[in-house]
Scaffold this motif. Structure first.
Motif, short mmCIF file in Angstrom:
data_model
loop_
_atom_site.label_atom_id
_atom_site.label_comp_id
_atom_site.label_asym_id
_atom_site.label_seq_id
_atom_site.Cartn_x
_atom_site.Cartn_y
_atom_site.Cartn_z
N UNK A 124 3.84 10.73 -6.50
CA UNK A 124 3.98 12.19 -6.47
C UNK A 124 4.94 12.62 -5.36
N UNK A 125 4.82 11.96 -4.19
CA UNK A 125 5.72 12.29 -3.08
C UNK A 125 7.17 12.02 -3.47
N UNK A 126 7.35 10.96 -4.25
CA UNK A 126 8.70 10.64 -4.72
C UNK A 126 9.21 11.77 -5.61
N UNK A 127 8.29 12.27 -6.52
CA UNK A 127 8.67 13.36 -7.42
C UNK A 127 9.03 14.61 -6.63
N UNK A 128 8.27 14.81 -5.52
CA UNK A 128 8.49 16.01 -4.70
C UNK A 128 9.68 15.84 -3.75
N UNK A 129 10.26 14.66 -3.81
CA UNK A 129 11.43 14.34 -2.98
C UNK A 129 11.13 14.57 -1.49
N UNK A 130 10.11 13.85 -1.02
CA UNK A 130 9.78 13.91 0.42
C UNK A 130 9.92 12.47 0.96
N UNK A 131 11.18 12.11 1.22
CA UNK A 131 11.48 10.69 1.49
C UNK A 131 10.75 10.11 2.70
N UNK A 132 10.62 10.88 3.77
CA UNK A 132 9.97 10.33 4.97
C UNK A 132 8.54 9.94 4.64
N UNK A 133 7.84 10.83 3.91
CA UNK A 133 6.45 10.53 3.56
C UNK A 133 6.37 9.39 2.54
N UNK A 134 7.38 9.35 1.63
CA UNK A 134 7.42 8.26 0.64
C UNK A 134 7.50 6.92 1.37
N UNK A 135 8.40 6.87 2.39
CA UNK A 135 8.60 5.62 3.12
C UNK A 135 7.32 5.22 3.87
N UNK A 136 6.70 6.25 4.51
CA UNK A 136 5.47 5.98 5.27
C UNK A 136 4.38 5.45 4.36
N UNK A 137 4.25 6.06 3.18
CA UNK A 137 3.21 5.65 2.23
C UNK A 137 3.48 4.22 1.74
N UNK A 138 4.80 3.94 1.44
CA UNK A 138 5.17 2.61 0.92
C UNK A 138 4.90 1.55 1.98
N UNK A 139 5.27 1.84 3.23
CA UNK A 139 5.07 0.85 4.31
C UNK A 139 3.60 0.54 4.49
N UNK A 140 2.81 1.59 4.52
CA UNK A 140 1.36 1.38 4.73
C UNK A 140 0.78 0.56 3.58
N UNK A 141 1.23 0.88 2.37
CA UNK A 141 0.74 0.17 1.18
C UNK A 141 1.14 -1.31 1.24
N UNK A 142 2.41 -1.54 1.64
CA UNK A 142 2.91 -2.92 1.72
C UNK A 142 2.11 -3.70 2.77
N UNK A 143 1.84 -3.05 3.90
CA UNK A 143 1.07 -3.71 4.96
C UNK A 143 -0.29 -4.14 4.43
N UNK A 144 -0.96 -3.23 3.71
CA UNK A 144 -2.30 -3.53 3.20
C UNK A 144 -2.27 -4.60 2.11
N UNK A 145 -1.21 -4.57 1.28
CA UNK A 145 -1.08 -5.62 0.24
C UNK A 145 -0.89 -6.97 0.91
N UNK A 146 -0.01 -7.00 1.94
CA UNK A 146 0.27 -8.26 2.64
C UNK A 146 -0.98 -8.77 3.34
N UNK A 147 -1.80 -7.84 3.84
CA UNK A 147 -2.99 -8.25 4.58
C UNK A 147 -4.15 -8.61 3.65
N UNK A 148 -3.94 -8.54 2.35
CA UNK A 148 -4.97 -8.92 1.38
C UNK A 148 -6.17 -7.99 1.43
N UNK A 149 -5.90 -6.72 1.56
CA UNK A 149 -6.99 -5.75 1.71
C UNK A 149 -7.85 -5.64 0.44
N UNK A 150 -7.20 -5.84 -0.71
CA UNK A 150 -7.94 -5.65 -1.98
C UNK A 150 -8.12 -6.96 -2.73
#
Ligand code: ADP
Length: 617
Positions: free
Chosen positions: A202-228
């Motif tokens: 949704x943030x991507x659709x709303x064109x809010x790049x800073x928040x998009x990047x922050x969301x992607x980084x946090x998601x990547x960190x959690x994926x790498x850490x095997x959170x799920x």
């Protein structure tokens, strides 16, 4: 091409010398070379044996280590930062120790989810009637449910309806609420992951790049850490969505666990290595327990403790099958280890360096030996040639001396026979016979004296009695006597005397030397019968020069003719008799007077021999 003349006479001797020296030298060299090669082979053999021995020790040590580890697998856990995991396999899932280290799992338990019928009323309003306000009211009611599954489903639907109603900010807030629900499954995917991924889109659709990047980084960190607890497909889907590329180490671990999941069904226990994501991974399993390890863990936990053993044995070892100059090898099938152990010498260059040095030394020795043999051959050839030349000269000398004797002897015999047979006629003829006999006797006397003198000089036994002498007077006397002797031969001596200072001289010896020069001047001047003699002082020296206008001497002979028995080419070509000792005696005598002889001559232009003696005082 013919061999050079200097080489020919001595060639058999030279060949013998070469055979006697070169053959043993070559044999010695060959034997040394062979023994060096033999040593090298033995050394290589020794290194191989050492490697074999070390390999056995290493294999035993590793086997013990792995066997002990397998026994402890049930309660063993690698450190959190190791690239290794202990796994506990159950029928429908896998647990890992340490926890949450896997990007994805080969099997994920299917969780219980809220029944879809709960949301039927809301969806009826949302989809059929497109009554978003009504739907929102229903969903809000459900979002207050005590069941987390229903709560999560309601938040997801609230956010969706807000988006449809164009209230994106409210939708974002709802996704945040959904994320708070934690890993409650929504269509098999943890609700918080669904919420964060939807927020990201949704943030991507709303064109809010800073928040998009922050969301992607946090998601990547959690994926790498095997959170799920994700299966491979879900993980790849979400990672792909946000463009996340997991580190090779983590990807390899997840890959080897997936491989183990099927492999352990085929074999209940085993040790194997398998390359995943380009990394050599090790798997040990026994029953429901297994260890999956990457190269870092193997290196640190298994191989590093073997370092002292490797150092002790002077070898290196590879476990990942990397191509190495293996000198000993144990196949995995034979050792039960998960890899083929390859061992090689720690410093393979050391031996070859040592042998190269020895080979260089051997070649240098052979080189020096060859140079010595060649130099020896050259010296021998030269020495032998000299001796042969002297022998030849000596035999020429004997022939020449005999010839010298023959002439006066023939004359004596003929005149004596004439007397005996009464053929000597009148008094005048008899007188001429007597004079001829006197000259022949004198010549024989001189010849014999000369030979005796030469013999004494050669033996170093010729005594010289040096006395103050007037050189001019001495020369004058010699010239007069010479002319008397030569009377009738047409030889004329012109004498020029300046008053020179006195010299220290042995009158007899010096007379002999001057006589020889005069005799030569007469002999080697067949056409011009005049000889010029001069005496004078020049720069502390007294010079006695004898000059003729005879055949002359080529420059290359001018030094040689002062050696005993050496005769010039002109003497033979002109048929001039001589024994080749006259100038040698001149040189000897002059040397005994601490003087020197100089020669100026050119073929056809005559010669000037000058005796230079130090002036007295
Ligand atoms: P011999 O005269 O008996 O041969 P010598 O020792 O007196 O021996 O001389 C050596 C050689 O030197 C001679 O054979 C001759 O070739 C050369 N030689 C000596 N004196 C003269 C000279 N005045 N003119 C030319 N050649 C000479």
């Amino acid at each position: 091409m013919a061999a050079p003349a200097w080489f020919r006479p001595a060639h058999h001797l030279l060949v013998s010398f070469l055979v006697v020296t070169m053959l043993p030298a070559a044999a010695l060299f060959w034997l040394s070379w062979r023994s060096l090669e033999q040593d090298r082979l033995l050394e290589a053999q020794r290194i191989r044996e050492r490697c074999e021995q070390a390999t056995d020790l290493l294999v035993t040590a590793l086997q013990q280590k792995l066997a002990a580890l397998e026994l402890r697998l049930a309660d063993y856990a690698p450190a959190a930062n190791d690239d290794a995991l202990v796994l506990v396999f159950q029928s429908d899932r896998v647990e890992s120790r340490p926890k949450n280290r896997l990007l994805y799992y080969p099997a994920v338990p299917v969780p219980r989810e809220a029944p879809p019928a709960v949301f039927a009323r809301g969806e009826e309003l949302e989809f059929r009637r497109q009554d978003y306000a009504g739907a929102l009211t229903v969903y809000r009611e459900l979002a207050r449910s005590a069941d987390p599954g229903i709560r999560a489903g309601a938040h997801l639907r609230l956010a969706r309806t807000f988006r449809k109603a164009g209230q994106c900010q409210a939708a974002l807030v709802e996704y945040q609420e959904l994320a708070k629900c934690g890993p409650v499954p929504l269509d098999g995917v943890p609700a918080d992951l669904v919420a964060r991924r939807a927020r990201y889109a949704l943030l991507q659709e709303l064109k809010r790049p800073a928040e998009v990047r922050g969301e992607a980084d946090a998601l990547a960190r959690d994926l790498a850490a095997g959170r799920w607890l994700l299966d491979r497909v879900t993980y790849l889907h979400f990672a792909g969505e946000i463009g996340f590329q997991a580190p090779a180490e983590a990807a390899a671990l997840a890959g080897v666990v997936e491989w183990l999941w099927t492999r352990r069904r085929e074999t209940p226990s085993g040790r194997e290595s398998v390359t995943v994501e380009g990394r050599p991974m090790i798997a040990l399993w026994r029953g429901e327990h297994a260890l999956a390890a990457g190269p870092r863990y193997v290196e640190q936990s298994w191989l590093a403790p073997l370092a002292p053993l490797l150092k002790n044995q002077g070898v290196r070892m590879s476990f990942d099958g990397a191509s190495s100059p293996s000198q000993a090898e144990r196949a995995a099938s034979a050792t039960g280890l998960p890899w083929t152990v390859r061992v090689w010498s720690a410093d393979p260059g050391a031996d070859s360096r040592q042998f190269a040095a020895r080979r260089r030394f051997l070649l240098a020795a052979a080189g020096i030996l060859s140079v010595l043999v060649c130099a020896g051959s050259y010296l021998i050839a030269r020495g032998v040639n000299r001796e042969l030349a002297v022998a030849r000269l000596q035999s020429d000398f004997v022939a020449a001396v005999s010839h010298e004797f023959r002439t006066p002897l023939t004359l004596l015999r003929q005149t004596t026979e004439a007397f005996v047979e009464g053929r000597a006629g009148d008094e005048a003829e008899r007188q001429s016979f007597y004079q001829a006999q006197a000259r022949a006797t004198e010549r024989l006397h001189r010849l014999v004296e000369s030979l005796l003198d030469f013999g004494r000089m050669e033996a170093g036994a010729k005594p010289y009695r040096l006395r103050p002498t007037d050189a001019a007077q001495l020369v004058r006397g010699v010239v007069e006597e010479f002319q008397r002797e030569m009377a009738g031969s047409g030889v004329n001596v012109e004498l020029a005397v300046e008053t020179p200072p006195p010299v220290e001289a042995d009158a007899d010896a010096l007379t002999h030397a001057i006589w020889n020069l005069l005799d030569n001047a007469a002999k080697y001047s067949p056409d011009c019968r005049t000889i010029w003699v001069s005496v004078g002082g020049q720069g502390g020296e007294v010079g006695i020069a004898v000059r003729d206008h005879g055949v002359g001497i080529p420059s290359h002979e001018q030094k040689e003719i002062f050696r005993k028995f050496v005769r010039g080419a002109s003497s033979e070509s002109n048929g001039i008799q001589g024994a080749g000792i006259g100038l040698a005696m001149v040189a000897h005598i002059v040397e005994a007077h601490r003087g020197r002889v100089s020669l100026e001559s050119a073929p056809g232009a005559g010669s000037t021999f000058t005796i230079l003696l130090p002036a007295r005082g």
